[in-house]
Design a protein around this motif. Sequence first.
Motif, PDB file in Angstrom:
ATOM      1  N   ALA A 197      49.287  33.312  35.198  1.00  0.00           N
ATOM      2  CA  ALA A 197      48.585  34.456  35.780  1.00  0.00           C
ATOM      3  C   ALA A 197      49.369  35.055  36.946  1.00  0.00           C
ATOM      4  N   THR A 198      49.907  34.202  37.831  1.00  0.00           N
ATOM      5  CA  THR A 198      50.624  34.764  38.985  1.00  0.00           C
ATOM      6  C   THR A 198      51.902  35.470  38.544  1.00  0.00           C
ATOM      7  N   ASN A 199      52.511  35.005  37.448  1.00  0.00           N
ATOM      8  CA  ASN A 199      53.705  35.693  36.954  1.00  0.00           C
ATOM      9  C   ASN A 199      53.407  37.118  36.508  1.00  0.00           C
ATOM     10  N   LEU A 200      52.164  37.398  36.200  1.00  0.00           N
ATOM     11  CA  LEU A 200      51.795  38.759  35.787  1.00  0.00           C
ATOM     12  C   LEU A 200      51.779  39.733  36.965  1.00  0.00           C
ATOM     13  N   VAL A 201      51.671  39.191  38.182  1.00  0.00           N
ATOM     14  CA  VAL A 201      51.275  40.030  39.326  1.00  0.00           C
ATOM     15  C   VAL A 201      52.229  41.206  39.569  1.00  0.00           C
ATOM     16  N   ALA A 224      52.065  48.621  37.364  1.00  0.00           N
ATOM     17  CA  ALA A 224      51.144  49.504  36.649  1.00  0.00           C
ATOM     18  C   ALA A 224      50.177  50.179  37.619  1.00  0.00           C
ATOM     19  N   MET A 225      49.780  49.456  38.659  1.00  0.00           N
ATOM     20  CA  MET A 225      48.842  50.015  39.644  1.00  0.00           C
ATOM     21  C   MET A 225      49.480  51.205  40.361  1.00  0.00           C
ATOM     22  N   LEU A 226      50.704  51.026  40.817  1.00  0.00           N
ATOM     23  CA  LEU A 226      51.354  52.081  41.609  1.00  0.00           C
ATOM     24  C   LEU A 226      51.660  53.317  40.762  1.00  0.00           C
ATOM     25  N   ASP A 227      51.850  53.129  39.456  1.00  0.00           N
ATOM     26  CA  ASP A 227      52.137  54.275  38.596  1.00  0.00           C
ATOM     27  C   ASP A 227      50.931  54.695  37.759  1.00  0.00           C
ATOM     28  N   LEU A 274      43.205  41.234  43.488  1.00  0.00           N
ATOM     29  CA  LEU A 274      42.213  42.204  43.963  1.00  0.00           C
ATOM     30  C   LEU A 274      42.844  43.504  44.486  1.00  0.00           C
ATOM     31  N   PRO A 275      43.884  43.428  45.327  1.00  0.00           N
ATOM     32  CA  PRO A 275      44.422  44.707  45.829  1.00  0.00           C
ATOM     33  C   PRO A 275      45.368  45.420  44.867  1.00  0.00           C
ATOM     34  N   VAL A 276      45.741  44.798  43.745  1.00  0.00           N
ATOM     35  CA  VAL A 276      46.693  45.455  42.842  1.00  0.00           C
ATOM     36  C   VAL A 276      46.084  45.744  41.471  1.00  0.00           C
ATOM     37  N   ALA A 335      41.313  53.129  31.449  1.00  0.00           N
ATOM     38  CA  ALA A 335      41.761  54.401  30.888  1.00  0.00           C
ATOM     39  C   ALA A 335      41.119  55.622  31.541  1.00  0.00           C
ATOM     40  N   SER A 336      40.080  55.445  32.354  1.00  0.00           N
ATOM     41  CA  SER A 336      39.327  56.601  32.837  1.00  0.00           C
ATOM     42  C   SER A 336      39.808  57.055  34.213  1.00  0.00           C
ATOM     43  N   GLY A 337      39.442  58.267  34.566  1.00  0.00           N
ATOM     44  CA  GLY A 337      39.779  58.812  35.888  1.00  0.00           C
ATOM     45  C   GLY A 337      41.271  58.723  36.135  1.00  0.00           C
ATOM     46  N   ARG A 338      41.643  58.168  37.279  1.00  0.00           N
ATOM     47  CA  ARG A 338      43.053  57.854  37.506  1.00  0.00           C
ATOM     48  C   ARG A 338      43.276  56.471  36.906  1.00  0.00           C
ATOM     49  N   PRO A 339      44.045  56.355  35.823  1.00  0.00           N
ATOM     50  CA  PRO A 339      44.131  55.075  35.113  1.00  0.00           C
ATOM     51  C   PRO A 339      44.760  53.979  35.971  1.00  0.00           C
ATOM     52  N   GLY A 340      44.635  52.742  35.502  1.00  0.00           N
ATOM     53  CA  GLY A 340      45.221  51.626  36.239  1.00  0.00           C
ATOM     54  C   GLY A 340      44.962  50.306  35.541  1.00  0.00           C
TER      55      GLY A 340
END
Lengths: 586, 180
Positions: free
Chosen positions: A93-97, A103-106, A137-139, A164-169
Amino acid sequence: MKTIDDSQQHAHLTTPTRLTGAEILWATLVGEGVTDVFGYPGGAILPVYDALRKFPIHHVLVRHEQGAAHMADGYARASGKVGVAIATSGPGATNLVTGIATAMLDSIPIVCITGQVSSKVLGTDAFQEVDITGVTLPVTKHNFLVTRAEDIAPAVRKAFQIAASGRPGPVLVDITKDAQQATALFDFEAAKPAAYKPHPMLHVADKALDEAAALILNAKRPVILAGHGVMQSGAMEQLRTLAERTETPVAVTLLGIGGFPASHPLNVGMMGMHGEAWVNHAIQEADLLIACGMRFDDRVIGTPSTYAVNAKKIHIEVDPSEINKNIKADVALIGDLKEVLDQLLPRIPKRDGAAWLKTVEASKGAIAVRDIKNLPDSGHLYAAHVMHDLWRITGGNAIVATDVGQHQMWEAQYFHHEHPCTLITSGGLGTMGFALPAAIGAKVACPDKEVWVVAGDGGFQMTAAELATIVQEKLKINIAIINNGYLGMVRQWQEFFYEKNYEATPLVSPDFVKLADAHGIRGLAVHTRADLATAVDEARNHKGAFLLNFMVEQEDSVYPMIPAGSALHEMIRRPGQNPLIESAED
Amino acid sequence: MLHTFVIYVEDRPGVLTRVASLFRRLNINIESVTVGHSERKDLSRITVVCESTSEAGNRIRASLYKLENVVEVDDIAKAPAVTRELALIKVRVTPESRSRVFELAEVFRARIVDLAPESLMIEITGVESKIEGLIEVLNEVENCVLEICRSGKMTMRRGQHTSSVEHAMNVGLANQPHAN
């Protein structure tokens, strides 16, 4: 290949059925239209993997979970669908971070599924336990901890809606092992989330639309700033209509590349830190900026207080928290770009922009610095040559996934993207190691498209293990390594701002051709410009994956450059007496 | 300036962390936070008081709304509102000083809620300055404060229709000005 009768494989979607949590997860993914996932198994996610064989979903085994997140990301960027990554608990899981943060920033829609230790031992520091919902939580846009089988389907379906909705993330769903093993009644329809509620602060007032239209009509020196939102909203046609009807030049952000055809006469090019000089000058001299789906990132504006001081700003943006964050908007149209432009365009008649276009064109002619064809052939190979020829030979139609650094900026400058979603690059987080796994995701999403990895020798080594994934999946991906023996962009900063103190930037790399060979991938080193085109042709014509190791000029820099914290017009120009003029046939 | 956010959130684990984490990320120190049940089933009401620039208010509100579990956000700012705090104060007393403390409590309209041989507990509600006034005199006059427990600020807009409750309950908001 699995052969499952169609009616049989979808039966559980229409008839409530008793299933294990693991089966519910896959059934829900099938119901959400997922066909491919990227993942890595482990103890806490094993029940999920055990159930996979019953479902028509292709699983790509990655070599590191960061790769799984980037692949889901590349898949989403290339296809517009939600990408899915799967990992086990703890280190998986941490390797995914890093991939989730990318993906969050873009604003990329991905759903990450992680296994978690059994609910009975949650919080006890059990083997491979990590509080991944706390960590991410923050990402993430949102995340879920699911401890009961009956909660899996509603959580996963909600995750897809949020992603997928609004601003995606990105959204993460953490599922305990006992929830995967328990059984529950699976009812896909009943698990449907409540209707999507848009952000309550979205606001497109008639008055603001009228003000925007008036500003556009009365502007003498307008510039459209086209960002990632153009593609995410699917507003390419509306943007084109706005630009053509008002004869307004269009500058694009790094992530906005492809949203407006590079060959369009109104497309002036990329703005920002390594944007073309004439683009940044046009922005500084503008009396109106029409910002479409972009967020005035610091790499785009330089110093806020010196940014386009004489320009009014119309900010069209789907995320209300971006309004007035970096640059104050005179008119804010807060909503989905496509919908806003559909409301705005009827208020805008044709406008003559010839005078301003001429001014911009003139400044382009006088200060343009690049004509690759005319760069003296000193026997050296320049990265710009590589990008330029890749563009010419592929017709600008390939999907290019880049890493981060000099080669990324050269790609943005010299590879002219005609189509949306063909440049896949980590803009916000600037994640090295992104290119190779993102390209794998893109190729899985678009198997018929030509896909290129463009990476530096530094970033490539961060995720080079995914070469084996390419081989295992039998993917035709072409890889261009821009090898200059340095961590090039950091070296450039050291050259410009740290008195050429090249600390920790010279880089010893393996022989990438041999590395490819060890994986069963054909490779070739290219040292001169004369060999460039034939090497690219050979790579394209080869049936399997192909790696090209371009040995380029070692201490070349990306120009122009706006030093961080400077104004847009205070750029560093390419040194030398002989500014080369861009030739017409390019 | 001082911002007061009234936030309606889903009543489930981890939601307070998400709200608090947003302020942490913006490097804003929360001066006080109170959480409790609201008039709506399954929704909690959080009141956050923090110091930030006046421009930051809108962005914080917009960012709070981006949290999945947040239902309604009101930035009370300088709008007319009633703000109260509750404090429990434990005081060391001797038979000689006890009546003096009773007198002080009386002046501040506080109540004695527990009486022990060597201590007593005072309950006081009011605005911040009133509570601090009582603590100050207790300290100055008797130097006898043993323990203080303060609830943090609770705030509610004045008037019938100014509360965010109306909005949250989807009652028409059209004819009422949303201050700030």
